[in-house]
Design an enzyme around this catalytic site. Structure first.
Site, PDB file in Angstrom:
ATOM      1  N   ARG A 296      16.418  70.335 -32.217  1.00 24.82           N
ATOM      2  CA  ARG A 296      16.928  69.005 -31.855  1.00 24.82           C
ATOM      3  C   ARG A 296      15.894  67.931 -32.177  1.00 24.82           C
ATOM      4  O   ARG A 296      16.231  66.818 -32.559  1.00 24.82           O
ATOM      5  CB  ARG A 296      17.249  69.017 -30.356  1.00 24.82           C
ATOM      6  CG  ARG A 296      17.731  67.719 -29.786  1.00 24.82           C
ATOM      7  CD  ARG A 296      18.183  67.892 -28.348  1.00 24.82           C
ATOM      8  NE  ARG A 296      17.091  67.827 -27.396  1.00 24.82           N
ATOM      9  CZ  ARG A 296      17.219  67.983 -26.066  1.00 24.82           C
ATOM     10  NH1 ARG A 296      18.402  68.234 -25.544  1.00 24.82           N
ATOM     11  NH2 ARG A 296      16.194  67.887 -25.258  1.00 24.82           N
TER      12      ARG A 296
ATOM     13  N   ARG B 279      16.533  66.828  -9.474  1.00 22.60           N
ATOM     14  CA  ARG B 279      15.563  67.745 -10.078  1.00 22.60           C
ATOM     15  C   ARG B 279      14.491  68.192  -9.088  1.00 22.60           C
ATOM     16  O   ARG B 279      13.598  68.953  -9.482  1.00 22.60           O
ATOM     17  CB  ARG B 279      14.870  67.017 -11.233  1.00 22.60           C
ATOM     18  CG  ARG B 279      15.344  67.448 -12.620  1.00 22.60           C
ATOM     19  CD  ARG B 279      14.669  66.520 -13.591  1.00 22.60           C
ATOM     20  NE  ARG B 279      14.475  67.003 -14.895  1.00 22.60           N
ATOM     21  CZ  ARG B 279      15.180  66.582 -15.956  1.00 22.60           C
ATOM     22  NH1 ARG B 279      16.193  65.772 -15.818  1.00 22.60           N
ATOM     23  NH2 ARG B 279      14.847  66.983 -17.146  1.00 22.60           N
TER      24      ARG B 279
ATOM     25  N   ARG C  15       7.992  71.377 -19.704  1.00 20.26           N
ATOM     26  CA  ARG C  15       9.269  70.921 -19.124  1.00 20.26           C
ATOM     27  C   ARG C  15      10.005  72.107 -18.498  1.00 20.26           C
ATOM     28  O   ARG C  15      10.583  71.996 -17.424  1.00 20.26           O
ATOM     29  CB  ARG C  15      10.134  70.255 -20.206  1.00 20.26           C
ATOM     30  CG  ARG C  15       9.568  68.902 -20.630  1.00 20.26           C
ATOM     31  CD  ARG C  15      10.159  68.420 -21.964  1.00 20.26           C
ATOM     32  NE  ARG C  15      11.579  68.168 -21.906  1.00 20.26           N
ATOM     33  CZ  ARG C  15      12.339  68.033 -22.985  1.00 20.26           C
ATOM     34  NH1 ARG C  15      11.819  68.136 -24.196  1.00 20.26           N
ATOM     35  NH2 ARG C  15      13.619  67.787 -22.850  1.00 20.26           N
TER      36      ARG C  15
ATOM     37  N   ARG D  80      12.969  62.036 -29.982  1.00 21.89           N
ATOM     38  CA  ARG D  80      12.323  62.138 -28.673  1.00 21.89           C
ATOM     39  C   ARG D  80      10.935  62.748 -28.819  1.00 21.89           C
ATOM     40  O   ARG D  80      10.800  63.864 -29.327  1.00 21.89           O
ATOM     41  CB  ARG D  80      13.166  63.013 -27.736  1.00 21.89           C
ATOM     42  CG  ARG D  80      14.411  62.341 -27.247  1.00 21.89           C
ATOM     43  CD  ARG D  80      15.233  63.265 -26.368  1.00 21.89           C
ATOM     44  NE  ARG D  80      14.510  63.831 -25.234  1.00 21.89           N
ATOM     45  CZ  ARG D  80      15.091  64.465 -24.233  1.00 21.89           C
ATOM     46  NH1 ARG D  80      16.407  64.613 -24.225  1.00 21.89           N
ATOM     47  NH2 ARG D  80      14.376  64.945 -23.237  1.00 21.89           N
TER      48      ARG D  80
ATOM     49  N   LYS E  33      23.443  70.512 -21.113  1.00 17.54           N
ATOM     50  CA  LYS E  33      24.058  69.668 -20.080  1.00 17.54           C
ATOM     51  C   LYS E  33      24.696  68.411 -20.695  1.00 17.54           C
ATOM     52  O   LYS E  33      25.810  68.054 -20.336  1.00 17.54           O
ATOM     53  CB  LYS E  33      22.996  69.234 -19.038  1.00 17.54           C
ATOM     54  CG  LYS E  33      22.315  70.393 -18.338  1.00 17.54           C
ATOM     55  CD  LYS E  33      21.386  69.916 -17.233  1.00 17.54           C
ATOM     56  CE  LYS E  33      20.176  69.127 -17.710  1.00 17.54           C
ATOM     57  NZ  LYS E  33      19.202  69.884 -18.508  1.00 17.54           N
TER      58      LYS E  33
END
Ligand code: AMP
Length: 195
Positions: free
Chosen positions: A128, A89, A146, A134, A14
């Protein structure tokens, strides 16, 4: 205004696609995840509140998220369009976004789902995590949480927009360039004279 929801599980691309759309159309990009991370990095009360949810891979409560989103939208009354990335969400967030758009005499024009299966997501996000900094990108169990939260709480939002005839699905496992071409085709078809 032409407003788009980029929709999909974590790691579905996204953010990448939002960046490409901003370059092409000068839309405002609102990522609630980025906003929370900014609050975290500045150690604000909102950041402190969000941290425990984010680190565990859970959703930040709706009231907190909605208030933050609404403030950001209100700061930008004159943009040609908004790309919502990571919002809504939950069903209450979708209802709130509906109200917010109506207050601006505007509407959501399209929701675009970037569809990617869970094992690809885990591999992508762990990759990533090597550079993203993160905490929620580092552990496989957090990434799977998640994803499960996406399936349980977020995916019903697709049906909300599907019933309005606004939902589109793109295969998010394609290359970023291919996904981008598909999104351009959807926007081209949908926007006609809105852009
Ligand atoms: P993201 O960068 O979109 O993957 O978001 C990272 C984290 O921020 C999520 O796992 C949630 O903890 C939180 N978050 C971001 N957007 C929302 C939202 N719309 N509702 C609730 N929590 C969110």
């Amino acid at each position: 205004m032409y407003n788009i929801i980029l929709f999909g599980p974590p790691g579905s691309g996204k953010g990448t696609q939002a960046g490409l759309l901003v370059d092409k159309h000068n839309f405002l990009h609102i990522s609630t995840g980025d906003m929370f991370r900014e609050e975290l990095s500045r150690n604000t009360p909102l950041g402190k509140e969000a941290r425990s949810y984010m680190d565990a891979g859970h959703l930040v409560p709706d009231e907190v998220t909605i208030a933050m989103l609404r403030k950001r939208v209100d700061q930008h009354p004159d943009v040609p369009g908004i790309i919502f990335d990571g919002f809504p969400r939950t069903d209450p967030q979708a209802a709130e976004l509906n109200d917010l758009m109506r207050e601006r005499d505007s509407q959501i024009n399209a929701l675009i789902l970037l569809d990617v299966e869970v094992d690809t997501i885990v591999t992508r996000i762990l990759g990533r995590g090597a550079t993203s900094g993160r905490a929620d990108d580092l552990k496989e169990d957090v990434i799977r949480t998640r994803y499960e939260n996406f399936v349980n709480y977020t995916s019903p939002v697709y049906d909300f927009y599907d019933e309005l005839g606004l939902a589109h699905r793109v295969d998010g496992s394609l290359t970023p360039e291919e996904v981008s071409r598909e999104i351009d085709a959807i926007i081209g078809r949908e926007s006609k004279d809105s852009l």
